[in-house]
Design a protein around this motif. Sequence first.
Motif, PDB file in Angstrom:
ATOM      1  N   PRO A 172      40.663  42.157  25.796  1.00  0.00           N
ATOM      2  CA  PRO A 172      39.911  41.198  24.983  1.00  0.00           C
ATOM      3  C   PRO A 172      38.421  41.502  25.029  1.00  0.00           C
ATOM      4  O   PRO A 172      37.890  41.948  26.053  1.00  0.00           O
ATOM      5  N   ALA A 173      37.767  41.289  23.916  1.00  0.00           N
ATOM      6  CA  ALA A 173      36.330  41.545  23.832  1.00  0.00           C
ATOM      7  C   ALA A 173      35.584  40.512  24.679  1.00  0.00           C
ATOM      8  O   ALA A 173      36.012  39.370  24.807  1.00  0.00           O
ATOM      9  N   GLU A 174      34.477  40.946  25.242  1.00  0.00           N
ATOM     10  CA  GLU A 174      33.675  40.043  26.051  1.00  0.00           C
ATOM     11  C   GLU A 174      33.037  38.997  25.145  1.00  0.00           C
ATOM     12  O   GLU A 174      32.501  39.323  24.093  1.00  0.00           O
ATOM     13  N   LYS A 175      33.115  37.754  25.556  1.00  0.00           N
ATOM     14  CA  LYS A 175      32.549  36.666  24.766  1.00  0.00           C
ATOM     15  C   LYS A 175      31.022  36.735  24.826  1.00  0.00           C
ATOM     16  O   LYS A 175      30.442  36.838  25.910  1.00  0.00           O
ATOM     17  N   PRO A 176      30.362  36.723  23.677  1.00  0.00           N
ATOM     18  CA  PRO A 176      28.901  36.809  23.706  1.00  0.00           C
ATOM     19  C   PRO A 176      28.275  35.541  24.284  1.00  0.00           C
ATOM     20  O   PRO A 176      28.830  34.446  24.170  1.00  0.00           O
ATOM     21  N   HIS A 177      27.159  35.715  24.919  1.00  0.00           N
ATOM     22  CA  HIS A 177      26.409  34.585  25.460  1.00  0.00           C
ATOM     23  C   HIS A 177      25.571  33.971  24.349  1.00  0.00           C
ATOM     24  O   HIS A 177      25.194  34.647  23.397  1.00  0.00           O
ATOM     25  N   ARG A 178      25.255  32.703  24.496  1.00  0.00           N
ATOM     26  CA  ARG A 178      24.458  32.019  23.482  1.00  0.00           C
ATOM     27  C   ARG A 178      23.207  31.436  24.110  1.00  0.00           C
ATOM     28  O   ARG A 178      23.212  31.039  25.264  1.00  0.00           O
ATOM     29  N   ILE A 179      22.148  31.414  23.323  1.00  0.00           N
ATOM     30  CA  ILE A 179      20.922  30.745  23.727  1.00  0.00           C
ATOM     31  C   ILE A 179      20.472  29.867  22.568  1.00  0.00           C
ATOM     32  O   ILE A 179      20.948  30.014  21.435  1.00  0.00           O
ATOM     33  N   MET A 180      19.557  28.963  22.857  1.00  0.00           N
ATOM     34  CA  MET A 180      19.019  28.093  21.822  1.00  0.00           C
ATOM     35  C   MET A 180      17.510  28.296  21.795  1.00  0.00           C
ATOM     36  O   MET A 180      16.865  28.355  22.839  1.00  0.00           O
ATOM     37  N   VAL A 181      16.965  28.446  20.616  1.00  0.00           N
ATOM     38  CA  VAL A 181      15.528  28.623  20.443  1.00  0.00           C
ATOM     39  C   VAL A 181      15.031  27.483  19.567  1.00  0.00           C
ATOM     40  O   VAL A 181      15.530  27.276  18.464  1.00  0.00           O
ATOM     41  N   ALA A 182      14.061  26.745  20.077  1.00  0.00           N
ATOM     42  CA  ALA A 182      13.491  25.643  19.300  1.00  0.00           C
ATOM     43  C   ALA A 182      12.404  26.193  18.381  1.00  0.00           C
ATOM     44  O   ALA A 182      11.518  26.935  18.808  1.00  0.00           O
ATOM     45  N   LEU A 183      12.498  25.865  17.099  1.00  0.00           N
ATOM     46  CA  LEU A 183      11.517  26.298  16.112  1.00  0.00           C
ATOM     47  C   LEU A 183      10.844  25.078  15.504  1.00  0.00           C
ATOM     48  O   LEU A 183      11.479  24.033  15.344  1.00  0.00           O
ATOM     49  N   SER A 184       9.602  25.262  15.112  1.00  0.00           N
ATOM     50  CA  SER A 184       8.929  24.201  14.370  1.00  0.00           C
ATOM     51  C   SER A 184       9.510  24.176  12.956  1.00  0.00           C
ATOM     52  O   SER A 184      10.208  25.107  12.531  1.00  0.00           O
ATOM     53  N   ALA A 185       9.228  23.132  12.220  1.00  0.00           N
ATOM     54  CA  ALA A 185       9.724  23.030  10.847  1.00  0.00           C
ATOM     55  C   ALA A 185       9.201  24.189  10.003  1.00  0.00           C
ATOM     56  O   ALA A 185       9.932  24.755   9.189  1.00  0.00           O
ATOM     57  N   LEU A 186       7.936  24.567  10.210  1.00  0.00           N
ATOM     58  CA  LEU A 186       7.349  25.672   9.445  1.00  0.00           C
ATOM     59  C   LEU A 186       8.024  26.997   9.796  1.00  0.00           C
ATOM     60  O   LEU A 186       8.331  27.802   8.914  1.00  0.00           O
ATOM     61  N   GLU A 187       8.259  27.244  11.092  1.00  0.00           N
ATOM     62  CA  GLU A 187       8.932  28.483  11.500  1.00  0.00           C
ATOM     63  C   GLU A 187      10.352  28.551  10.933  1.00  0.00           C
ATOM     64  O   GLU A 187      10.785  29.603  10.456  1.00  0.00           O
ATOM     65  N   TYR A 188      11.057  27.436  10.971  1.00  0.00           N
ATOM     66  CA  TYR A 188      12.417  27.393  10.453  1.00  0.00           C
ATOM     67  C   TYR A 188      12.449  27.655   8.947  1.00  0.00           C
ATOM     68  O   TYR A 188      13.279  28.402   8.444  1.00  0.00           O
ATOM     69  N   GLU A 189      11.509  27.041   8.233  1.00  0.00           N
ATOM     70  CA  GLU A 189      11.429  27.248   6.785  1.00  0.00           C
ATOM     71  C   GLU A 189      11.063  28.689   6.463  1.00  0.00           C
ATOM     72  O   GLU A 189      11.657  29.310   5.569  1.00  0.00           O
TER      73      GLU A 189
END
Length: 113
Positions: free
Chosen positions: A46-63
Amino acid sequence: MNRFAPITADLLARKGEAGPSAMALKPALAWLQDRLETAPPATPPPAEKPHRIMVALSALEYETLGIAAVKKNTTRHLIAREALDFYFGQLAHEFHDQCLCVSNAAACGGCKP
């Protein structure tokens, strides 16, 4: 005119009279188990399950990230992945003599400060 018969006690199963079906002698997934037993044993690991991270972005960065994704005909996720790959490439170039962990993505015995 009603096309359906009324529900009466005659149509309902009586409690205690039900029994196992003659067709239910094999487990429900017996066909799958038989197939797996006759299949060749070489199955890929079985393939190794990828790890996840969360990155907080401002509204402007997200847009901005969304606009860039539309203009590049890709997704926000792929842009973030490419940005990480690019940054890791820069780190490998920067630390090529000092740290094999970064330059080769492999564990080294110890890094020079």
